[in-house]
Design a protein around this motif. Structure first.
Motif, PDB file in Angstrom:
ATOM      1  N   ARG A 161      44.233  29.688  40.516  1.00 28.34           N
ATOM      2  CA  ARG A 161      44.288  29.818  41.980  1.00 28.34           C
ATOM      3  C   ARG A 161      44.725  31.227  42.367  1.00 28.34           C
ATOM      4  NH1 ARG A 161      47.353  26.675  46.348  1.00 28.34           N
ATOM      5  NH2 ARG A 161      45.819  26.986  47.992  1.00 28.34           N
ATOM      6  N   LEU A 168      39.552  37.443  46.150  1.00 34.30           N
ATOM      7  CA  LEU A 168      39.235  37.444  47.584  1.00 34.30           C
ATOM      8  C   LEU A 168      39.819  38.668  48.289  1.00 34.30           C
ATOM      9  CD1 LEU A 168      39.839  33.706  48.636  1.00 34.30           C
ATOM     10  CD2 LEU A 168      37.640  34.853  48.303  1.00 34.30           C
ATOM     11  N   LEU A 169      41.005  39.101  47.830  1.00 35.56           N
ATOM     12  CA  LEU A 169      41.692  40.195  48.514  1.00 35.56           C
ATOM     13  C   LEU A 169      41.377  41.560  47.928  1.00 35.56           C
ATOM     14  CD1 LEU A 169      45.119  38.403  49.135  1.00 35.56           C
ATOM     15  CD2 LEU A 169      43.095  38.524  50.628  1.00 35.56           C
ATOM     16  N   ALA A 180      35.323  32.968  51.952  1.00 37.68           N
ATOM     17  CA  ALA A 180      36.749  33.097  51.609  1.00 37.68           C
ATOM     18  C   ALA A 180      37.520  31.838  52.004  1.00 37.68           C
ATOM     19  CB  ALA A 180      37.350  34.334  52.284  1.00 37.68           C
ATOM     20  N   ALA A 184      39.392  29.282  49.462  1.00 39.05           N
ATOM     21  CA  ALA A 184      40.820  28.972  49.612  1.00 39.05           C
ATOM     22  C   ALA A 184      41.038  27.461  49.637  1.00 39.05           C
ATOM     23  CB  ALA A 184      41.370  29.612  50.883  1.00 39.05           C
ATOM     24  N   LEU A 185      40.185  26.750  50.385  1.00 40.54           N
ATOM     25  CA  LEU A 185      40.350  25.299  50.498  1.00 40.54           C
ATOM     26  C   LEU A 185      39.944  24.594  49.205  1.00 40.54           C
ATOM     27  CD1 LEU A 185      39.164  24.762  54.178  1.00 40.54           C
ATOM     28  CD2 LEU A 185      41.509  24.702  53.302  1.00 40.54           C
ATOM     29  N   ARG A 188      42.690  24.861  46.808  1.00 41.40           N
ATOM     30  CA  ARG A 188      43.751  23.916  47.165  1.00 41.40           C
ATOM     31  C   ARG A 188      43.390  22.499  46.709  1.00 41.40           C
ATOM     32  NH1 ARG A 188      48.946  22.816  47.768  1.00 41.40           N
ATOM     33  NH2 ARG A 188      49.291  21.101  49.188  1.00 41.40           N
ATOM     34  N   TYR A 189      42.150  22.079  46.929  1.00 39.92           N
ATOM     35  CA  TYR A 189      41.747  20.716  46.548  1.00 39.92           C
ATOM     36  C   TYR A 189      41.827  20.531  45.032  1.00 39.92           C
ATOM     37  CZ  TYR A 189      39.982  20.638  51.373  1.00 39.92           C
ATOM     38  OH  TYR A 189      39.872  20.725  52.741  1.00 39.92           O
ATOM     39  N   ARG A 192      45.416  20.282  43.946  1.00 40.07           N
ATOM     40  CA  ARG A 192      46.021  18.977  44.246  1.00 40.07           C
ATOM     41  C   ARG A 192      45.523  17.904  43.276  1.00 40.07           C
ATOM     42  NH1 ARG A 192      50.385  18.241  45.582  1.00 40.07           N
ATOM     43  NH2 ARG A 192      50.021  16.257  46.579  1.00 40.07           N
TER      44      ARG A 192
END
Lengths: 218, 218
Positions: A161, A168-169, A180, A184-185, A188-189, A192
């Motif tokens: 991650r 991305l940055l 982007a 990011a999402l 996160r998924y 989790r």
């Protein structure tokens, strides 16, 4: 009575492993939808989630019946409550697979993940699938050693991650805001899903040994 | 025996409402850290999360003691298991507040949220705080009508999230990738806080009426 109770408990863990198998299929297909942009595969993840929801409800009813009829105490009671928590987490992993599939579907006929990030995202999804597959085996086998090893692998997803954020940055990143946000999402998924896999593995350790290998709710 | 059991159950819900109060403080402070960029407020959310974790552990032990010693069946059993699930969700809402606070802390002395998105993000955090405050009251009062109303408000957070995406993807958006990633994740965290608030409210409905007002795991 007790022998019968332990048979019923065994059946409950068998069902948990089966639900885990459904989740493994969901994560695998969601990853495929992401990689290929195949909307029919994404749709399948979304529509099949209902099967996981129903299986969870059935397992919960079975667990409540056992709690009510057998009135377990001490270790048996904690095992049953752990099973209830495990099925909640497995169902949640199914929901997260649906979130991944929905991002894939939203970008059809394009791919949600731009070429520059496909390597990192593919490693993330392979890692998630591997962790889910292993936790299914752990539920079925009650293998404490394998469960503890799975806990150690959680760091791998965190690293991936961080790597995706760095990409991305980076000044070279040129794939725009929408990609982007998706990345990011998605990160996160997948994180989790991995967290829940570790948590379920920790609950197996608790069921077998009576002790927690550390905080299970990272 | 039963009168005593119901007193103990009452005490458990009192403790749940207290933990909810701690979560309300966490969400409120995390929002403040986001709005002001005050790192000491962000730090407070992060360090105080331990208090919520400990309170959860104590409540779980109390619930297990009640399950073991009183051997409740039917409605009482389901109420106790619901309490265990509610405390898990409340603790998770605390964790999500920590995630929000960490994003605020990461951007100090800047603000994570650029001026163009501050209105939307402030409405999101006000909505989340309001939902948490209401669910604390619902736990304390067991007010079914208020719980059902809270469920209806979930859509508000979804709308805010869609509005934030629309702003990020608008041609006028000019605040860069980092802010976009922060906004996407913050939106996700606030949405999950709202989801859990609705889920806890639904569990109160279940405890009081014996029926679910719909799927509690949105």
């Amino acid at each position: 009575m007790r022998a019968q109770f332990h048979e019923q408990l065994e059946a409950l863990f068998h069902d948990l492993a089966e639900i885990c198998g459904l989740v493994e299929v969901a994560v695998t297909r969601a990853s495929e939808a992401l990689r290929t942009g195949d909307s029919s595969v994404a749709e399948k993840v979304i529509s099949d989630d209902e099967v996981i929801d129903r299986a969870r409800e059935t397992l919960e009813e079975d667990a409540f019946a056992l709690l009510s009829l057998q009135q377990p105490v001490a270790g048996d009671l904690r095992t049953l409550v752990a099973a209830l928590r495990m099925v909640t987490e497995l169902e949640r992993m199914g929901d997260l697979s649906v979130h991944v599939a929905k991002i894939a579907r939203l970008r059809v006929p394009e791919l949600a993940v731009p070429a520059s990030l496909q390597g990192t995202m593919e490693t993330m999804s392979v890692t998630a699938i591997d962790m889910v597959r292993r936790v299914c085996d752990i539920i079925a086998s009650r293998d404490v050693q394998a469960a503890i090893e799975l806990g150690r692998d959680d760091e791998k997803m965190d690293q991936l991650r961080r790597a995706s954020f760095a990409q991305l940055l980076d000044d070279d990143y040129a794939d725009g805001i929408e990609a982007a946000v998706d990345i990011a999402l998605l990160g996160r998924y997948f994180e989790r899903i991995a967290d829940h896999a570790v948590s379920v593995a920790n609950r197996v350790v608790f069921v077998v040994t009576g002790e927690n290998p550390g905080s299970v709710d990272a």
